[in-house]
Design an enzyme around this catalytic site. Structure first.
Site, short mmCIF file in Angstrom:
data_model
loop_
_atom_site.label_atom_id
_atom_site.label_comp_id
_atom_site.label_asym_id
_atom_site.label_seq_id
_atom_site.Cartn_x
_atom_site.Cartn_y
_atom_site.Cartn_z
N ASP A 83 0.85 -1.19 0.00
CA ASP A 83 0.00 0.00 0.00
C ASP A 83 0.90 1.25 0.00
O ASP A 83 1.84 1.34 0.79
CB ASP A 83 -0.88 -0.04 1.26
CG ASP A 83 -2.00 0.97 1.25
OD1 ASP A 83 -2.37 1.45 0.15
OD2 ASP A 83 -2.53 1.28 2.34
N HIS A 84 0.61 2.20 -0.88
CA HIS A 84 1.34 3.48 -0.93
C HIS A 84 2.87 3.34 -0.95
O HIS A 84 3.55 3.93 -0.10
CB HIS A 84 0.92 4.41 0.21
CG HIS A 84 -0.47 4.93 0.04
ND1 HIS A 84 -0.80 5.88 -0.89
CD2 HIS A 84 -1.63 4.59 0.66
CE1 HIS A 84 -2.10 6.12 -0.81
NE2 HIS A 84 -2.63 5.34 0.10
N ASP A 105 2.69 5.10 -5.36
CA ASP A 105 1.97 6.36 -5.20
C ASP A 105 2.90 7.50 -5.57
O ASP A 105 3.55 8.10 -4.72
CB ASP A 105 1.47 6.50 -3.76
CG ASP A 105 0.75 7.84 -3.56
OD1 ASP A 105 0.65 8.61 -4.53
OD2 ASP A 105 0.29 8.10 -2.44
N GLY A 190 -7.56 8.11 7.28
CA GLY A 190 -7.79 8.35 8.71
C GLY A 190 -9.26 8.36 9.07
O GLY A 190 -10.13 8.10 8.25
N HIS A 223 -9.54 4.84 -2.23
CA HIS A 223 -8.76 4.91 -0.98
C HIS A 223 -9.58 5.68 0.04
O HIS A 223 -10.53 6.37 -0.30
CB HIS A 223 -7.43 5.63 -1.22
CG HIS A 223 -6.38 4.76 -1.80
ND1 HIS A 223 -5.22 4.47 -1.16
CD2 HIS A 223 -6.34 4.10 -2.99
CE1 HIS A 223 -4.49 3.68 -1.93
NE2 HIS A 223 -5.13 3.43 -3.04
N SER A 225 -11.60 4.75 2.21
CA SER A 225 -13.00 4.38 2.01
C SER A 225 -13.60 3.58 3.14
O SER A 225 -14.53 2.81 2.95
CB SER A 225 -13.16 3.65 0.68
OG SER A 225 -12.97 4.59 -0.36
N ASN A 266 -10.17 0.24 -0.37
CA ASN A 266 -9.24 0.15 0.75
C ASN A 266 -9.94 0.45 2.07
O ASN A 266 -10.62 1.47 2.19
CB ASN A 266 -8.11 1.16 0.57
CG ASN A 266 -7.13 0.75 -0.52
OD1 ASN A 266 -7.36 -0.22 -1.25
ND2 ASN A 266 -6.04 1.48 -0.62
N THR A 269 -9.33 2.11 8.55
CA THR A 269 -9.87 2.76 9.76
C THR A 269 -10.96 1.93 10.43
O THR A 269 -10.98 1.81 11.67
CB THR A 269 -10.40 4.16 9.40
OG1 THR A 269 -9.30 4.95 8.94
CG2 THR A 269 -11.04 4.84 10.59
ZN LIG Z 1 -4.55 5.02 0.64
#
Ligand SMILES: [Zn+2]
Length: 349
Positions: A83-84, A105, A190, A223, A225, A266, A269
């Site tokens: 990821d990223h 990214d 976040g 993302h 999401s 994704n 959180t």
């Molecule tokens: Zn992301």
């Protein structure tokens, strides 16, 4: 089952008209929660690790936990995704470790904070695509910049400052050949995504739909999401937490995205909230307890529950047995022959 590429999972999802949740992990309990949810709902799944997760868990621990998951659950097609990734070297090291999919990214510079120029993004992403495809590994790019910060990664801000331009998305896909593309439509990383239930003024689903019309062969990725459900926030606050009121991306908006080319969603959180709430509850109700299993087991169960709910809502539930996994050596041949080319000018119609 060997780990498969995210590309294969997303191609199958496109055929079936569903989305695949990509759930972040940092430790054994999170991997177990995801696998239990995938088994219970018969779902293919993407497990993903950020740079922060790779540092926290240490690469070898993380990779071998994933191998254990694959060994224990041969009936579940699954992909291990970076990821990223912030640089060519991060993606290269993930591939060396055994990840079957990477995100480059390039929307941010290597510091993971400063927005990059379009040209910088194209150049670094193209380089990762060439390297990864030669090895049969799939690549996700990002165009536009998401809001917020997670795991020290992100430009901050509201998510509306660098919304993706559909013309640029098309040019980016053509020049890089990415398998999937994360776009910025107002979402943020976040817990604090929106200050009220989002509408079209802050969540730009119209842009997503416009991009899918022009890039039907490039899988879109949402993302930031997580849905940040109120009941998970309430558990945390009921047992001593102090979350401020916040709204995530409503499930119905994600489902609208899935009807319009979104194949990877994704979620991080929501898992974090579920785990923290469960642990706070045990601490508050049974302060005499001190065996970590007394709170990690309910935490794992709480995460499993929210992951299983997302798998059902995204439509991936029931699809684990639909297809035969393709080894990455075969994927490499598919990329070399052009069969897997997604560039708008070349993709098979
Ligand atoms: Zn992301």
């Amino acid at each position: 089952m060997p780990l498969v590429t995210a590309r294969q999972l997303l191609d199958e999802a496109a055929k079936g008209g569903y989305g695949v949740g990509a759930f972040n992990v940092n430790n054994m309990e999170q991997i177990q929660a995801i696998m239990a949810a995938a088994v219970a709902t018969k779902s293919p799944v993407i497990v993903q690790a950020s740079r922060g997760a790779r540092t926290y868990a240490e690469d070898r621990y993380l990779y071998h936990l994933m191998l254990a998951a694959a060994e224990l659950h041969p009936e579940i097609p699954m992909s291990l995704h970076q990821d990223h990734g912030n640089s060519f070297d991060t993606c290269k090291s993930a591939i060396a470790l055994g990840f079957t999919s990477v995100m480059m990214d390039g929307s941010l510079r290597e510091d993971g904070k400063t927005p990059a120029t379009f040209e910088e993004n194209v150049q670094v992403t193209r380089r990762v695509v060439e390297y990864a495809h030669e090895r049969g590994v799939s690549v996700e790019g990002e165009i536009g910049v998401l809001g917020g910060v997670e795991d020290g990664h992100g430009a901050g801000g509201s998510g509306l400052e660098h919304v993706t331009d559909p013309d640029q998305a098309v040019e980016f896909a053509e020049r890089t050949g990415v398998d999937s593309l994360a776009i910025a439509i107002g979402t943020s990383h976040g817990a604090y995504k929106f200050s009220k239930k989002p509408d079209g003024s802050v969540l730009k689903m119209d842009i997503l739909i416009a991009i899918h019309k022009r890039l039907p062969h490039t899988h879109l990725v949402m993302h930031g999401s997580s849905s940040v459900p109120k009941d998970l926030q309430d558990v945390i606050n009921q047992y001593g937490g102090r979350l401020k009121p916040t709204w995530g991306v409503p499930i119905e908006e994600i489902q609208l995205g899935i009807r319009n080319g979104v194949r990877k969603i994704n979620v991080d959180t929501d898992s974090r909230l579920a785990i923290t709430g469960a642990i706070r509850k045990v601490f508050a109700e049974s302060p005499e307890k001190f065996d970590p299993r007394d709170y990690l087991k309910p935490a794992r169960e709480a995460m499993q529950k929210v992951v299983a709910a997302r798998m059902t809502q995204f439509g991936q539930a029931g699809h684990a047995g639909d297809y035969t996994p393709t080894p990455i050596s075969e994927m490499a041949k598919g990329y070399a022959s052009g069969k897997l080319d997604t560039r708008p000018s070349r993709a098979a119609r």
